[in-house]
Design a protein around this motif. Sequence first.
Motif, PDB file in Angstrom:
ATOM      1  N   ALA B 108       7.978  63.201   9.903  1.00 12.87           N
ATOM      2  CA  ALA B 108       8.288  61.955  10.611  1.00 12.87           C
ATOM      3  C   ALA B 108       7.951  60.750   9.731  1.00 12.87           C
ATOM      4  N   GLY B 109       8.483  59.617  10.131  1.00 10.97           N
ATOM      5  CA  GLY B 109       8.289  58.382   9.378  1.00 10.97           C
ATOM      6  C   GLY B 109       6.834  57.983   9.217  1.00 10.97           C
ATOM      7  N   ASN B 110       5.979  58.470  10.115  1.00  8.14           N
ATOM      8  CA  ASN B 110       4.551  58.129  10.016  1.00  8.14           C
ATOM      9  C   ASN B 110       3.749  59.183   9.247  1.00  8.14           C
ATOM     10  N   LYS B 156      12.392  60.095  13.076  1.00 11.17           N
ATOM     11  CA  LYS B 156      11.519  59.060  13.649  1.00 11.17           C
ATOM     12  C   LYS B 156      10.279  59.704  14.243  1.00 11.17           C
ATOM     13  N   ALA B 157      10.471  60.858  14.902  1.00  9.94           N
ATOM     14  CA  ALA B 157       9.343  61.619  15.444  1.00  9.94           C
ATOM     15  C   ALA B 157       9.695  63.097  15.376  1.00  9.94           C
ATOM     16  N   GLY B 184       5.513  52.627   6.767  1.00  8.63           N
ATOM     17  CA  GLY B 184       6.653  53.519   6.977  1.00  8.63           C
ATOM     18  C   GLY B 184       7.130  54.123   5.669  1.00  8.63           C
ATOM     19  N   GLU B 204      16.962  60.160   9.457  1.00  5.87           N
ATOM     20  CA  GLU B 204      16.905  59.500  10.767  1.00  5.87           C
ATOM     21  C   GLU B 204      15.918  58.335  10.766  1.00  5.87           C
ATOM     22  N   ALA B 205      14.755  58.555  10.139  1.00  8.79           N
ATOM     23  CA  ALA B 205      13.741  57.490  10.102  1.00  8.79           C
ATOM     24  C   ALA B 205      14.204  56.376   9.171  1.00  8.79           C
ATOM     25  N   PRO B 206      13.856  55.120   9.490  1.00  5.94           N
ATOM     26  CA  PRO B 206      14.283  54.017   8.621  1.00  5.94           C
ATOM     27  C   PRO B 206      13.573  54.060   7.267  1.00  5.94           C
TER      28      PRO B 206
END
Lengths: 232, 229
Positions: B108-110, B156-157, B184, B204-206
């Motif tokens: 995920a992005g995080n 994103k998640a 990010g 998908e994640a920015p």
Amino acid sequence: MIDKTFKSCEEAVACVPDGATIMLGGFGDPGLPGRLLEALRQKGTKNLAIIHNGAGAGDWALGGLIKDGRIRKLTASFPCNPGAIAFQELYLKGQVELELVPQGTLAERIRAAGAGLGGFFTPTAAGTELAKGKESRVIDGREYVFEKPLRADFAFIRAHRGDRLGNLAFRKAMRNFNMVMATAAEMTIAEVDKLVPVGGIDPEDVHTPGIFVDRVVHIARHPKLVEITGPK
Amino acid sequence: MKLTRDGIAYRVACDLPNGSYVNLGIGIPTIVSSYLTPDKEILFHSENGILGMGPVAAPGTEDVDLVNAGKEFVTMLPGGAFFDHSLSFSMIRGGHLTHSILGALEVAGNGDLANWRTPGEKVPGVGGAMDLAFGVKNVWVTMTHVTNKGKPKILKACTLPLTGPRCVKRIYTDLALIEVTPEGLLLREFAPGLDPAAVQAQTEAPLRIASDCSAMNVPENIKGVPLAA
């Protein structure tokens, strides 16, 4: 005189009752006490709870015990290892219980039991599904999960050299879970490649002191791999 | 162009600094050791109690007491050491290893990582993945950028159960090198012939674009093995 040696695996495991909890050392073939397990299988002991990293392979040793339906519970980190077909079949039928534990947590729970500790807080698995239902605590800004000690009635282990006092020395990657498991069971039974006289292992080279070991069985090492590990 | 599995491993190998203590997961990470240049001294760790592990043993030279975490027969390099599982996971959990190179199903992005429960699995297994994800300073992921059905794996998640939250520091794929930052994802490099927009289209994640973002410097092949195709 102290003499912990037993003449055969059959004699060494004769006291293991149905329903026992057994820690089983080894990671892959190195350090796997396969002959002790085969003796237990021949004896017909059943309803066992096994603590081991994987779920055995093929139909020999742990794989064989599982195939024969002798296991009620497995505590493991990686029971999906290739070759663990017997376990997979029983598990999918709901005929065996699985407690899944991250590998480092498994080793540390065993270490905690052997060291007389009441458990420990680990960061591993915090916030994941393997921490569900477990106490957690934030220590110095980081989340930790409480893990209880893990002990057993018996530990079956394998070392390279042993003496009649139970002192053990391992070779290469044989140590794995064997060293901690030797400390955490009511009775530790070791199969060894070589039985040496007392003093035959230099004190500098004793990996597991004999205080942790109750029984030692000499299993002559066969030069051929297949003879050591059983059929693949 | 896309990097091959060897190409991804090569790109990781370029970034491992001299003096690193590294655990390699199964799959693409295993190949990383083949692409280290002799000017770097790097010690490889195996969960089952080995530091200073060498390459897989040549046929006929296997030692029955020496396997890696994938149960392959391996060799030792001078200066290596053997130890038990307790010490091995002290190295991992205690933050002593500098790098863990892992495969992933989703990131995920995080920096959340999912790599232990596959969709449709029959028996779950976690092995040492969580200990590595929580304990090692630099968790670097190697994977294909999208699934074999073309779905993004950088999300994103995460949708799958997590191996570890916010643990991934870098993502090496066949399309890009992405750094996970507190702000990010940061695109550092893209595969030759692509551009940042092409990478974002499959992510998908920015992505933020690094000011020095550039095409990867990966040769098309090394000793006949294709790295990019």
